[in-house]
Design a protein around this motif. Sequence first.
Motif, PDB file in Angstrom:
ATOM      1  N   GLY A  15      12.430   7.505  -4.830  1.00 55.27           N
ATOM      2  CA  GLY A  15      12.843   7.514  -3.432  1.00 55.27           C
ATOM      3  C   GLY A  15      12.904   8.919  -2.865  1.00 55.27           C
ATOM      4  O   GLY A  15      12.403   9.865  -3.453  1.00 55.27           O
ATOM      5  N   ALA A  16      13.524   9.043  -1.706  1.00 57.84           N
ATOM      6  CA  ALA A  16      13.682  10.333  -1.042  1.00 57.84           C
ATOM      7  C   ALA A  16      15.082  10.417  -0.461  1.00 57.84           C
ATOM      8  O   ALA A  16      15.653   9.418  -0.040  1.00 57.84           O
ATOM      9  CB  ALA A  16      12.649  10.485   0.066  1.00 57.84           C
ATOM     10  N   ARG A  17      15.602  11.606  -0.451  1.00 53.65           N
ATOM     11  CA  ARG A  17      16.925  11.813   0.138  1.00 53.65           C
ATOM     12  C   ARG A  17      16.793  11.933   1.653  1.00 53.65           C
ATOM     13  O   ARG A  17      15.858  12.556   2.152  1.00 53.65           O
ATOM     14  CB  ARG A  17      17.547  13.090  -0.404  1.00 53.65           C
ATOM     15  N   PRO A  18      17.750  11.366   2.388  1.00 56.81           N
ATOM     16  CA  PRO A  18      17.706  11.543   3.850  1.00 56.81           C
ATOM     17  C   PRO A  18      17.950  13.006   4.218  1.00 56.81           C
ATOM     18  O   PRO A  18      18.574  13.750   3.459  1.00 56.81           O
ATOM     19  CB  PRO A  18      18.829  10.646   4.359  1.00 56.81           C
ATOM     20  N   ARG A  19      17.440  13.390   5.357  1.00 57.40           N
ATOM     21  CA  ARG A  19      17.610  14.775   5.813  1.00 57.40           C
ATOM     22  C   ARG A  19      19.080  15.041   6.124  1.00 57.40           C
ATOM     23  O   ARG A  19      19.686  14.337   6.934  1.00 57.40           O
ATOM     24  CB  ARG A  19      16.760  15.009   7.052  1.00 57.40           C
ATOM     25  N   PRO A  20      19.672  16.065   5.523  1.00 57.26           N
ATOM     26  CA  PRO A  20      21.071  16.387   5.832  1.00 57.26           C
ATOM     27  C   PRO A  20      21.237  16.848   7.278  1.00 57.26           C
ATOM     28  O   PRO A  20      20.322  17.465   7.851  1.00 57.26           O
ATOM     29  CB  PRO A  20      21.384  17.557   4.886  1.00 57.26           C
ATOM     30  N   VAL A  21      22.359  16.543   7.858  1.00 53.46           N
ATOM     31  CA  VAL A  21      22.631  16.906   9.250  1.00 53.46           C
ATOM     32  C   VAL A  21      22.520  18.402   9.468  1.00 53.46           C
ATOM     33  O   VAL A  21      22.005  18.858  10.484  1.00 53.46           O
ATOM     34  CB  VAL A  21      24.040  16.399   9.661  1.00 53.46           C
ATOM     35  N   TRP A  22      22.936  19.206   8.504  1.00 65.94           N
ATOM     36  CA  TRP A  22      22.927  20.651   8.677  1.00 65.94           C
ATOM     37  C   TRP A  22      21.516  21.239   8.671  1.00 65.94           C
ATOM     38  O   TRP A  22      21.334  22.394   9.001  1.00 65.94           O
ATOM     39  CB  TRP A  22      23.801  21.341   7.636  1.00 65.94           C
ATOM     40  N   LEU A  23      20.476  20.437   8.343  1.00 64.28           N
ATOM     41  CA  LEU A  23      19.103  20.919   8.396  1.00 64.28           C
ATOM     42  C   LEU A  23      18.422  20.658   9.728  1.00 64.28           C
ATOM     43  O   LEU A  23      17.290  21.033   9.933  1.00 64.28           O
ATOM     44  CB  LEU A  23      18.252  20.277   7.288  1.00 64.28           C
ATOM     45  N   THR A  24      19.090  19.990  10.629  1.00 64.68           N
ATOM     46  CA  THR A  24      18.462  19.667  11.905  1.00 64.68           C
ATOM     47  C   THR A  24      18.480  20.806  12.869  1.00 64.68           C
ATOM     48  O   THR A  24      19.092  21.785  12.733  1.00 64.68           O
ATOM     49  CB  THR A  24      19.133  18.441  12.553  1.00 64.68           C
TER      50      THR A  24
END
Length: 72
Positions: free
Chosen positions: A63-72
């Motif tokens: 699978g893949a990890r969701p994008r963390p909020v702090w990377l947006t």
Amino acid sequence: MATFFAVVSRPGGDDDEDDIILWVGTDYAELPEVRAAIEAVRPYAAIPDDLVSLLESDRLNEGARPRPVWLT
């Protein structure tokens, strides 16, 4: 990180930064498809015929990890 990555180093080197020729897939979702990673290294490596299916299978299992909020 939702990306494939690839590192190409000079043969016979010590695997330190001076020996790295190519390093891709370090940004979030930079190479979301396995074929993009393979095409990036194709000029430097012999690509086994089953590599696409092997990596696709690995992605389905891991699978893949969701994008963390702090990377947006």
